[in-house]
Enzyme design. Structure first.
Site, short mmCIF file in Angstrom:
data_model
loop_
_atom_site.label_atom_id
_atom_site.label_comp_id
_atom_site.label_asym_id
_atom_site.label_seq_id
_atom_site.Cartn_x
_atom_site.Cartn_y
_atom_site.Cartn_z
CB SER A 312 -0.96 -0.02 1.19
OG SER A 312 -1.94 0.97 1.05
CG HIS A 314 5.14 2.99 4.98
ND1 HIS A 314 6.09 2.07 5.33
CD2 HIS A 314 5.55 4.17 5.51
CE1 HIS A 314 7.03 2.66 6.03
NE2 HIS A 314 6.73 3.94 6.15
CB CYS A 315 4.59 -0.91 0.21
SG CYS A 315 4.07 -1.90 1.61
CB ILE A 316 4.16 2.65 -3.56
CG1 ILE A 316 3.16 3.66 -3.00
CG2 ILE A 316 3.49 1.31 -3.81
CD1 ILE A 316 2.01 3.96 -3.96
#
Length: 324
Positions: A312, A314-316
């Site tokens: 989501s 934070h990951c990208i």
């Protein structure tokens, strides 16, 4: 001595956000994932009141698609990469402004895409950031720090033999201290069920202040309820203050449980972007995050299409902190 990375709530100079670029990787969810990513980028730019947003596209086709979706306060960067998860592939900026770039092996050999192994170095040099390579595998999503040298991680990921075979707890702690100035480690157990990253902590636990850790509260029929309870027990025994956020509960895609989490929020200069999934707890989660960051505006943004890729907001993203 290495200064630890500033906490995410410290001021940012900019943020790198990966834009879904490869139809062969994303398949039918591509258009939806692109729209959700553009909405996230616009929210963090906050009409010029937030931080510089650099939306990283892997090629000219993706850049053209992004330009049709974003507002004028978001800038495009074309730099080849495999997939969008810049939290794991971009350099981590320490307290002295150095970009530390770690080995990357496709989350334990699961997803080996050309460009991911060196995109961190290319992006750092492009931004004029001093760069240092580190000689072990570490993904940014596997750790979360509070800026004082305290870090939280999971045994499932950081000690996984598919990353650094034979890595012991003691050696991992020594490497975190040497390369990132992280001298106190809170070890949690497993991450979320069916998380293909082998338990990244940014889907489970996030620091929201010095020595203050947010964790999900289990819902009825929650597939991760034992994981949440174990994480809270370990955190409290370690001595950190635990605050509880709602959980989205059981979220299914094609009848499979997916690692949906409100914990994958991104803390921007003026806005905290909270992923939501059309679940009953969506509004409560945004309200809970808002209470943690009264100096910012918490917004809930749909992230279901991005989640099909495994993560989501934070990951990208990977923030570039403002270093004095």
């Amino acid at each position: 001595m290495t200064l630890p990375p500033p906490p995410e709530w410290a001021a940012h100079d900019a943020v790198l956000i990966g834009f879904p670029s490869h139809p062969e990787i994303w398949g039918p969810p591509l258009d939806g994932a692109r729209a959700e990513t553009a909405a996230f980028a616009d929210a963090i730019a906050d009409g010029g009141r937030g931080e510089r947003v650099l939306l990283v596209c892997a090629d000219d086709e993706a850049a053209a698609a992004a330009e049709r979706l974003i507002g004028r306060d978001v800038s495009l960067v074309v730099e080849p990469f495999g997939d969008v998860w810049l939290r794991d592939t971009a350099a981590i900026i320490t307290g002295d402004g150095t970009g530390r770039d770690f080995g990357f092996n496709g989350w334990g050999g699961k997803y080996d895409f050309p460009g991911d192994e060196d995109v961190g170095e290319r992006l750092a040099r492009r931004q004029g950031i001093a760069f240092e390579a580190c000689d072990w595998v570490l993904e940014g999503g596997s750790i979360d720090g509070d800026g004082t040298g305290l870090v939280v991680t999971t045994e499932q990921c950081l000690l996984n033999r598919n990353r650094n075979p034979g890595l012991s707890t003691e050696r991992a702690e020594a490497l975190l201290a040497r390369d990132l100035g992280l001298d106190r480690v809170l070890w949690l157990g497993d991450g979320l069920l069916n998380d293909h990253t082998d338990g990244h902590v940014d889907n489970l636990a996030r620091f929201v202040g010095p020595n203050r850790l947010a964790l999900p509260m289990p819902e009825e029929n929650d597939p991760n309820w034992l994981i949440y309870l174990d994480a809270a027990r370990r955190a409290e025994a370690f001595g950190v203050e635990v605050v509880r956020l709602p959980s989205p509960g059981r979220v299914l895609v094609d009848e499979e449980i997916v690692p949906a989490s409100y914990m994958n929020f991104y803390i921007g200069n003026s806005v905290v972007a909270v992923p939501v999934y059309g679940q009953p707890n969506d509004a409560r989660a945004v309200e809970a995050v808002q209470a943690l960051f009264p100096d910012r505006r918490a917004v809930g943004l749909r992230a279901g299409h991005i989640l099909t890729g495994g993560g989501s907001f934070h990951c990208i993203s990977q923030q570039l902190p403002r270093i004095a």
